[in-house]
Design a protein around this motif. Sequence first.
Motif, PDB file in Angstrom:
ATOM      1  N   UNK A 101       0.989  -1.172   0.069  1.00  0.00           N
ATOM      2  CA  UNK A 101      -0.044  -0.007  -0.149  1.00  0.00           C
ATOM      3  C   UNK A 101       0.644   1.187  -0.114  1.00  0.00           C
ATOM      4  N   UNK A 102       1.879   1.411   0.882  1.00  0.00           N
ATOM      5  CA  UNK A 102       2.701   2.629   0.799  1.00  0.00           C
ATOM      6  C   UNK A 102       3.609   2.700  -0.114  1.00  0.00           C
ATOM      7  N   UNK A 103       4.298   1.631  -0.547  1.00  0.00           N
ATOM      8  CA  UNK A 103       5.312   1.627  -1.665  1.00  0.00           C
ATOM      9  C   UNK A 103       6.318   2.825  -1.577  1.00  0.00           C
ATOM     10  N   UNK A 104       7.000   3.090  -0.586  1.00  0.00           N
ATOM     11  CA  UNK A 104       8.031   4.086  -0.354  1.00  0.00           C
ATOM     12  C   UNK A 104       9.198   4.382  -1.588  1.00  0.00           C
ATOM     13  N   UNK A 105       9.624   5.310  -1.913  1.00  0.00           N
ATOM     14  CA  UNK A 105      10.633   5.338  -2.601  1.00  0.00           C
ATOM     15  C   UNK A 105      11.774   4.653  -2.053  1.00  0.00           C
ATOM     16  N   UNK A 106      12.438   4.676  -0.778  1.00  0.00           N
ATOM     17  CA  UNK A 106      13.227   3.676  -0.330  1.00  0.00           C
ATOM     18  C   UNK A 106      12.795   3.510   1.106  1.00  0.00           C
ATOM     19  N   UNK A 107      13.516   2.260   1.537  1.00  0.00           N
ATOM     20  CA  UNK A 107      13.613   1.911   2.797  1.00  0.00           C
ATOM     21  C   UNK A 107      14.892   1.965   3.469  1.00  0.00           C
ATOM     22  N   UNK A 108      15.059   2.503   4.428  1.00  0.00           N
ATOM     23  CA  UNK A 108      16.315   2.321   5.320  1.00  0.00           C
ATOM     24  C   UNK A 108      16.527   0.998   5.991  1.00  0.00           C
ATOM     25  N   UNK A 109      17.585   0.478   5.599  1.00  0.00           N
ATOM     26  CA  UNK A 109      17.880  -0.875   6.370  1.00  0.00           C
ATOM     27  C   UNK A 109      18.781  -0.968   7.193  1.00  0.00           C
ATOM     28  N   UNK A 110      19.009  -1.480   8.319  1.00  0.00           N
ATOM     29  CA  UNK A 110      20.149  -1.443   9.348  1.00  0.00           C
ATOM     30  C   UNK A 110      20.460  -2.842   9.776  1.00  0.00           C
ATOM     31  N   UNK A 111      19.617  -4.021   9.469  1.00  0.00           N
ATOM     32  CA  UNK A 111      20.123  -5.147   9.989  1.00  0.00           C
ATOM     33  C   UNK A 111      19.951  -6.116   8.631  1.00  0.00           C
ATOM     34  N   UNK A 112      20.544  -7.228   8.750  1.00  0.00           N
ATOM     35  CA  UNK A 112      20.352  -8.169   7.744  1.00  0.00           C
ATOM     36  C   UNK A 112      18.877  -8.960   7.750  1.00  0.00           C
ATOM     37  N   UNK A 113      18.705  -9.095   9.196  1.00  0.00           N
ATOM     38  CA  UNK A 113      17.225  -9.707   9.396  1.00  0.00           C
ATOM     39  C   UNK A 113      16.386  -8.912   8.897  1.00  0.00           C
ATOM     40  N   UNK A 114      16.125  -7.590   8.863  1.00  0.00           N
ATOM     41  CA  UNK A 114      15.210  -6.724   8.341  1.00  0.00           C
ATOM     42  C   UNK A 114      15.117  -6.713   6.804  1.00  0.00           C
ATOM     43  N   UNK A 115      16.498  -6.866   6.116  1.00  0.00           N
ATOM     44  CA  UNK A 115      16.567  -6.909   4.746  1.00  0.00           C
ATOM     45  C   UNK A 115      15.812  -8.209   4.220  1.00  0.00           C
TER      46      UNK A 115
END
Length: 389
Positions: free
Chosen positions: A120-134
């Motif tokens: 729904x949101x589809x942001x330009x970018x997502x900031x990622x700071x952990x491999x788990x989140x990636x």
Amino acid sequence: MFVNALQKHNPALIDAALCLHAEGKVLPDSYIIDLDTFVDNAKKIKAEADKHGITLYAMTKQFGRNPFLARLLVEDLGYQGIVCVDYKEARLFSRHGIKIANVGHLVQPPQAMLAQLMRDVQPDVVTVVTMEKAIALSQAAINANRVQKVLLKFYDAEDVFYTNQETGFPLAELPSVIAQMKELPGIRIAGITHFPCLLADKAQVMSTANAHTAAIAAQQCRDLGIEVEQLNLPSMTCCSSMPTLSQLGATHGEPGHALTGTTPLHQFEQPQPETIAMLYLSEVSHHHQGKSYCFGGGYYRRGHMENALIWPQVGSPAVQCKVHNDNQASIDYHLRLSGTAPVGSAVVMAFRTQVFVTRSDIVIVAGIHSGQPRVIGVWDSLGNEVAHG
């Protein structure tokens, strides 16, 4: 912190606040925003950014995640979207249909929200700071049939973190991190970010170790074959910082306080291109043992709140007094003022804000500089509309 600057550079905002308070149109514990000056500030920042080839994402948390101002910045003034420092801000602006540019910096989106974020949101970018989140983000993007661009955050030994904002990958592990990220089909590395990258040293803008770490990380990514579309270096994004951002190779900035003319640079006598466009309005609530107390709710412990202006009666000259908060751990039901003034007296302050962590209202006022101030609307500190103008 900004009382003297407010009196010198935008006395009309004070006059409008007093008028609206006297008419009962504005309650205490309200931040009043001068819409015309806000727009003028936003235009100046955008023009300076354009001159240096820097794209702007607007940061709104400082003035209460306000959807009216967010929509104005994106749809009318050419800002490329909103940077949502946490997932609740993303949830709010998504509900309003306002373009969201960056999610995950400073607060990562929780696992349960990733599907909605991608769908729904589809942001330009997502900031990622952990491999788990990636990994989780990659799967959510695949499920939504899209490839999500991500910004990575790396840190080095000399970098500075604010308390409880410690995040990121060690710079020494960059080659390994990049190799693992390349294996995730649902995401694509778009660039690098960090925070804080610029700070004020009295009346000057200074880059931090974080900014240099980000620049090093960006170059190492290029050396590994990554096209670095973004080098996003937030904090202190304002007209005066654009040359420094450009020298650092930044492609993106995220103005927040500059929009209301309340960066640390704006407290000094030397005028800045932006003009202070926001004040805090209260009124004397009661007396206790010969001391005046005003309504609180908007206190921010890093706001450098020092002085207030009081009008003992309508039309009287302003009296400047000290604001006292003897215990920062206390709830700011009230703030103590030096001296005494009648109950109901208007009180004006101006200090560094983070409205989204307060109980305050945001009151947007147009027409101040034409002598016809009118309330556009009132929102709470989290961007929910309270009243129409």
